[in-house]
Every structure is written in structure tokens, then in C-alpha cells.
Design a protein around this motif. Structure first.
Motif, PDB file in Angstrom:
ATOM      1  N   ILE A  56      -1.578 -10.464  -4.556  1.00  0.00           N
ATOM      2  CA  ILE A  56      -2.997 -10.565  -4.923  1.00  0.00           C
ATOM      3  C   ILE A  56      -3.429  -9.369  -5.778  1.00  0.00           C
ATOM      4  N   GLN A  57      -2.751  -8.238  -5.619  1.00  0.00           N
ATOM      5  CA  GLN A  57      -3.100  -7.067  -6.434  1.00  0.00           C
ATOM      6  C   GLN A  57      -2.725  -7.261  -7.902  1.00  0.00           C
ATOM      7  N   LEU A  58      -1.862  -8.262  -8.147  1.00  0.00           N
ATOM      8  CA  LEU A  58      -1.523  -8.614  -9.534  1.00  0.00           C
ATOM      9  C   LEU A  58      -2.306  -9.856  -9.958  1.00  0.00           C
ATOM     10  N   GLY A 114      -3.517   5.161   1.320  1.00  0.00           N
ATOM     11  CA  GLY A 114      -3.772   5.025  -0.110  1.00  0.00           C
ATOM     12  C   GLY A 114      -3.477   3.600  -0.520  1.00  0.00           C
ATOM     13  N   CYS A 115      -3.970   3.228  -1.690  1.00  0.00           N
ATOM     14  CA  CYS A 115      -3.755   1.873  -2.175  1.00  0.00           C
ATOM     15  C   CYS A 115      -3.810   1.935  -3.692  1.00  0.00           C
ATOM     16  N   LEU A 116      -2.882   1.248  -4.359  1.00  0.00           N
ATOM     17  CA  LEU A 116      -2.860   1.309  -5.825  1.00  0.00           C
ATOM     18  C   LEU A 116      -4.061   0.598  -6.446  1.00  0.00           C
ATOM     19  N   SER A 117      -4.812  -0.144  -5.623  1.00  0.00           N
ATOM     20  CA  SER A 117      -6.041  -0.768  -6.131  1.00  0.00           C
ATOM     21  C   SER A 117      -7.278   0.087  -5.878  1.00  0.00           C
ATOM     22  N   GLN A 127       1.289  -3.505   7.744  1.00  0.00           N
ATOM     23  CA  GLN A 127      -0.050  -3.956   8.164  1.00  0.00           C
ATOM     24  C   GLN A 127      -1.059  -3.832   7.019  1.00  0.00           C
ATOM     25  N   HIS A 128      -0.928  -2.765   6.236  1.00  0.00           N
ATOM     26  CA  HIS A 128      -1.801  -2.581   5.062  1.00  0.00           C
ATOM     27  C   HIS A 128      -1.619  -3.760   4.081  1.00  0.00           C
ATOM     28  N   GLU A 129      -0.357  -4.121   3.835  1.00  0.00           N
ATOM     29  CA  GLU A 129      -0.075  -5.216   2.891  1.00  0.00           C
ATOM     30  C   GLU A 129      -0.491  -6.561   3.471  1.00  0.00           C
ATOM     31  N   LEU A 130      -0.244  -6.764   4.757  1.00  0.00           N
ATOM     32  CA  LEU A 130      -0.677  -8.005   5.409  1.00  0.00           C
ATOM     33  C   LEU A 130      -2.192  -8.184   5.287  1.00  0.00           C
ATOM     34  N   ASP A 131      -2.920  -7.103   5.415  1.00  0.00           N
ATOM     35  CA  ASP A 131      -4.380  -7.160   5.241  1.00  0.00           C
ATOM     36  C   ASP A 131      -4.745  -7.658   3.842  1.00  0.00           C
ATOM     37  N   HIS A 132      -4.005  -7.193   2.831  1.00  0.00           N
ATOM     38  CA  HIS A 132      -4.271  -7.657   1.458  1.00  0.00           C
ATOM     39  C   HIS A 132      -4.208  -9.185   1.377  1.00  0.00           C
ATOM     40  N   LEU A 133      -3.252  -9.791   2.111  1.00  0.00           N
ATOM     41  CA  LEU A 133      -3.105 -11.252   2.058  1.00  0.00           C
ATOM     42  C   LEU A 133      -4.325 -11.948   2.642  1.00  0.00           C
TER      43      LEU A 133
HETATM   44 NI    NI Z   1      -3.066  -1.576  -0.917  1.00  0.00          NI
END
Ligand code: NI
Length: 182
Positions: free
Chosen positions: A64-66, A109-112, A152-158
Motif C-alpha cells: 500500500i505504501q507503493l 519509524g516509517c518510510l511514509s 506488526q507495523h507492516e501488518l497495520d499498514h495492510l
Molecule cells: Ni511503515
């Protein structure tokens, strides 16, 4: 060569979409996006490239970040100097987790998210995740500490959630005493 990917900024509303399950065989566009993301993250963690391309080091990226609202992410973990463990995680589910909670002391941190954000994000210290690989095989992962946080951080993005959404704006360090700092 640095893969040509464009990472969405938190201002983009797409980041709050709930991503959809992925079907197999995998679409080529998805496969390429996952492989490019892995390469990008690995390069971001190598000083030579992060300096050359002005990259902020990152450990994970979700599709989703892309701008692709599909349930997959990648994680790159430097296990030893210059040695990277790479994960491609498709349609993941947390099947069990520890009671113990942890948080990243220096902040996640998050690249977004292109600004410093202080505060505590509660994460399970240990999780067991079931997910599919590029061929659709179901794999099980047992994760702890920083890898557990990254997943968990990435799962949240989904699910359309950014780590900043989980920080109490009035009291950013709320609940800290009930968790272990890592
Ligand atoms: Ni992130």
C-alpha cells in the motif's frame, strides 16, 4: 541500481485503505513491486547506497505504501554486518501472540512518515504469523523483539493504520510503564 519505486507520504489517503487479499498465481506487477521493495530496503541499510541516493534506512515496506492496496509486505533484517535476512509476506495473519508488550524506545519509524514522531506504540513481544510465499505456500514465522515489531507495523499498514495513529496525541508516552522498552 536503485529500484524505481515511489513511496507514498502519510498525507496520501490511500495509506488508510484496507488492503485486499492476494490471489495466486501471483500477478507480475505484485511480484516486481515486492522484489523492488526488498532491494530498496536492503540498499537503504547499506551506508554507501543510503548516502549516494539519500535514502532513509528502512526495515519494512507494505504494498500500500507503493499505492497497491494488496495484502503483502517485505521486511529486511540485517542479521550480521552486511548480511540480510529477507522476508516476503503475503496474506499474513497473527495466529498467536505473547501477553508481554514492548515498544521501541527511540520511537518507530516509517518510510511514509517524513517527520520525527515521539511516543509509545504497544507491540506484542512475540508473535506467530501464518502467511503465503511467492508461490502461495503457507509458511509459519515465529518472531520476537524488533522483528516482531516490524511485522506488526507492516501488518497495520495492510489495515490502513500508521504507527502515528496509535500514539495518544495528548499523552504520547501513555501506558509506557506496562511495557518493556527495546
Ligand atoms: Ni511503515
Amino acid at each position: 541500481m536503485l529500484p524505481k519505486i515511489k513511496i507514498l507520504d502519510e498525507k496520501n489517503k490511500m495509506l488508510h485503505m484496507v488492503s485486499k487479499d492476494i490471489t495466486f498465481p501471483l500477478d507480475n506487477k505484485i511480484k516486481t513491486a515486492l522484489e523492488d521493495s526488498l532491494k530498496y530496503l536492503e540498499m537503504s541499510q547499506i551506508e554507501k547506497y543510503s548516502e549516494k541516493y539519500h535514502l532513509r534506512p528502512g526495515m519494512g515496506l507494505a504494498l500500500i505504501q507503493l499505492g497497491i492496496p494488496k495484502r503483502a509486505f517485505v521486511v529486511v533484517d540485517e542479521v550480521d554486518e552486511g548480511k540480510f535476512e529477507k522476508y516476503i509476506i503475503i496474506n499474513p495473519k497473527i495466529i498467536s501472540h505473547s501477553e508481554e508488550l514492548i515498544y521501541v524506545e527511540e520511537g518507530e519509524g516509517c518510510l511514509s512518515v517524513n517527520r520525527p514522531v515521539d511516543g509509545v506504540v504497544a507491540r506484542y513481544a512475540r508473535i506467530k504469523v501464518e502467511a503465503q510465499d511467492l508461490e502461495g505456500n503457507v509458511c509459519t514465522y515465529r518472531l520476537r523483539e524488533d522483528l516482531s515489531v516490524a511485522f506488526q507495523h507492516e501488518l497495520d499498514h495492510l489495515n490502513g493504520i500508521l504507527f502515528v495513529d496509535k500514539i495518544d496525541k495528548k499523552d504520547p508516552f501513555k501506558g509506557k510503564d506496562r511495557m518493556r522498552a527495546i
